[in-house]
Design a protein around this motif. Sequence first.
Motif, PDB file in Angstrom:
ATOM      1  N   TYR A 104      33.587  40.154  33.357  1.00  0.00           N
ATOM      2  CA  TYR A 104      34.139  40.666  34.612  1.00  0.00           C
ATOM      3  C   TYR A 104      35.655  40.483  34.659  1.00  0.00           C
ATOM      4  O   TYR A 104      36.381  41.344  35.163  1.00  0.00           O
ATOM      5  CB  TYR A 104      33.485  39.964  35.807  1.00  0.00           C
ATOM      6  CG  TYR A 104      32.103  40.482  36.147  1.00  0.00           C
ATOM      7  CD1 TYR A 104      31.902  41.816  36.495  1.00  0.00           C
ATOM      8  CD2 TYR A 104      30.992  39.633  36.129  1.00  0.00           C
ATOM      9  CE1 TYR A 104      30.633  42.288  36.815  1.00  0.00           C
ATOM     10  CE2 TYR A 104      29.718  40.102  36.446  1.00  0.00           C
ATOM     11  CZ  TYR A 104      29.548  41.430  36.784  1.00  0.00           C
ATOM     12  OH  TYR A 104      28.286  41.909  37.099  1.00  0.00           O
ATOM     13  N   ARG A 105      36.126  39.370  34.120  1.00  0.00           N
ATOM     14  CA  ARG A 105      37.575  39.134  34.109  1.00  0.00           C
ATOM     15  C   ARG A 105      38.280  40.178  33.242  1.00  0.00           C
ATOM     16  O   ARG A 105      39.288  40.770  33.648  1.00  0.00           O
ATOM     17  CB  ARG A 105      37.876  37.724  33.603  1.00  0.00           C
ATOM     18  CG  ARG A 105      39.372  37.388  33.617  1.00  0.00           C
ATOM     19  CD  ARG A 105      39.647  35.985  33.091  1.00  0.00           C
ATOM     20  NE  ARG A 105      41.061  35.671  33.209  1.00  0.00           N
ATOM     21  CZ  ARG A 105      41.608  35.057  34.242  1.00  0.00           C
ATOM     22  NH1 ARG A 105      40.848  34.675  35.264  1.00  0.00           N
ATOM     23  NH2 ARG A 105      42.907  34.813  34.290  1.00  0.00           N
ATOM     24  N   PHE A 152      33.530  34.973  40.625  1.00  0.00           N
ATOM     25  CA  PHE A 152      33.679  35.230  39.200  1.00  0.00           C
ATOM     26  C   PHE A 152      33.065  36.566  38.794  1.00  0.00           C
ATOM     27  O   PHE A 152      33.049  36.917  37.619  1.00  0.00           O
ATOM     28  CB  PHE A 152      33.043  34.102  38.387  1.00  0.00           C
ATOM     29  CG  PHE A 152      33.705  32.778  38.614  1.00  0.00           C
ATOM     30  CD1 PHE A 152      35.014  32.553  38.213  1.00  0.00           C
ATOM     31  CD2 PHE A 152      33.029  31.751  39.259  1.00  0.00           C
ATOM     32  CE1 PHE A 152      35.629  31.334  38.438  1.00  0.00           C
ATOM     33  CE2 PHE A 152      33.630  30.524  39.483  1.00  0.00           C
ATOM     34  CZ  PHE A 152      34.937  30.316  39.071  1.00  0.00           C
ATOM     35  N   ARG A 193      41.686  38.941  42.078  1.00  0.00           N
ATOM     36  CA  ARG A 193      42.614  38.081  41.342  1.00  0.00           C
ATOM     37  C   ARG A 193      43.592  38.906  40.517  1.00  0.00           C
ATOM     38  O   ARG A 193      44.808  38.693  40.562  1.00  0.00           O
ATOM     39  CB  ARG A 193      41.830  37.138  40.421  1.00  0.00           C
ATOM     40  CG  ARG A 193      42.698  36.313  39.480  1.00  0.00           C
ATOM     41  CD  ARG A 193      41.927  35.848  38.269  1.00  0.00           C
ATOM     42  NE  ARG A 193      41.255  36.937  37.571  1.00  0.00           N
ATOM     43  CZ  ARG A 193      41.871  37.759  36.725  1.00  0.00           C
ATOM     44  NH1 ARG A 193      43.171  37.654  36.505  1.00  0.00           N
ATOM     45  NH2 ARG A 193      41.182  38.722  36.123  1.00  0.00           N
ATOM     46  N   GLN A 213      37.127  39.016  40.652  1.00  0.00           N
ATOM     47  CA  GLN A 213      38.040  39.191  39.522  1.00  0.00           C
ATOM     48  C   GLN A 213      39.010  40.345  39.746  1.00  0.00           C
ATOM     49  O   GLN A 213      40.182  40.277  39.346  1.00  0.00           O
ATOM     50  CB  GLN A 213      37.236  39.405  38.237  1.00  0.00           C
ATOM     51  CG  GLN A 213      36.386  38.227  37.818  1.00  0.00           C
ATOM     52  CD  GLN A 213      37.220  37.070  37.250  1.00  0.00           C
ATOM     53  OE1 GLN A 213      38.432  36.981  37.436  1.00  0.00           O
ATOM     54  NE2 GLN A 213      36.551  36.178  36.550  1.00  0.00           N
TER      55      GLN A 213
END
Length: 263
Positions: free
Chosen positions: A242-243, A86, A94, A91
């Motif tokens: 962070y996302r 995470f 992803r 991130q």
Amino acid sequence: MSNPHDQPDKPTFTRDGLAVSRAVALALAPVIVPQSRELRERIPVLPEAPGPWRGAAGDRGDDNPIRMLVLGDSTAAGVGVDDANFGLGGQLARALNEATARRVLWRASGRSGATARDLIARHLRPALREKTTLVFLSVGANDALAVRSARGFRRDIEHIVGKVFGAHPEAVLLMSSLPAFFRFRGLPEPLRSTLYRHSQALEHEARELIDAHPRAHMSPPPPPYTEGFFAVDEFHPGAQGYREWADFAIADALTSPVGTLLR
């Protein structure tokens, strides 16, 4: 942050203003040093994310994955989250997988508090031993906090860029812009504006280098930080931060001149 829409306007500095940023910071040292000391005593010290600082995103059947190294300071080390997946590395992987449908094998190297010089001394050489096709560099915040000279920072970034492409000439290097310190509500004045001015002087030097390289790109300044972006210390990103950072950085990179190299 109390209200994501209640944020100060972005200060603007001339080239001459950036050139004297270090002198301004040193002149204000009798004020900002005690402010910094008080902040360190008040702000909770968050740990680095537990290891391992590596993982994967995407289909295992992809025989041509992106092999990403996240190199940097506390953000590379996942400070602000309790699971590295995470943090910044997970991130970014992803976001890149979702945008390109390519499998991303990621790993991170660095430490909390690291400057560019620290990365060179302790992390760069071992981090580049593994096969790497993408390097995401997040550094500079601690150089600004330490009032490093812009010229010294530029030399360090030039060294990092040279070593990355010397070891992996077909790689892509993405560098993050420095934090928008003028939006850090927990920083008092004049520390906040002084730190932001000097960070922009460092960023200006790095951006000139990065923009001149055909396989490198530096992200633009970040958008306003949203409610929930920061961890409990109100300094490092949390999982949401962070996302959002990763989504912004990858979307920008894919529309930049190096974007075709990542698809």
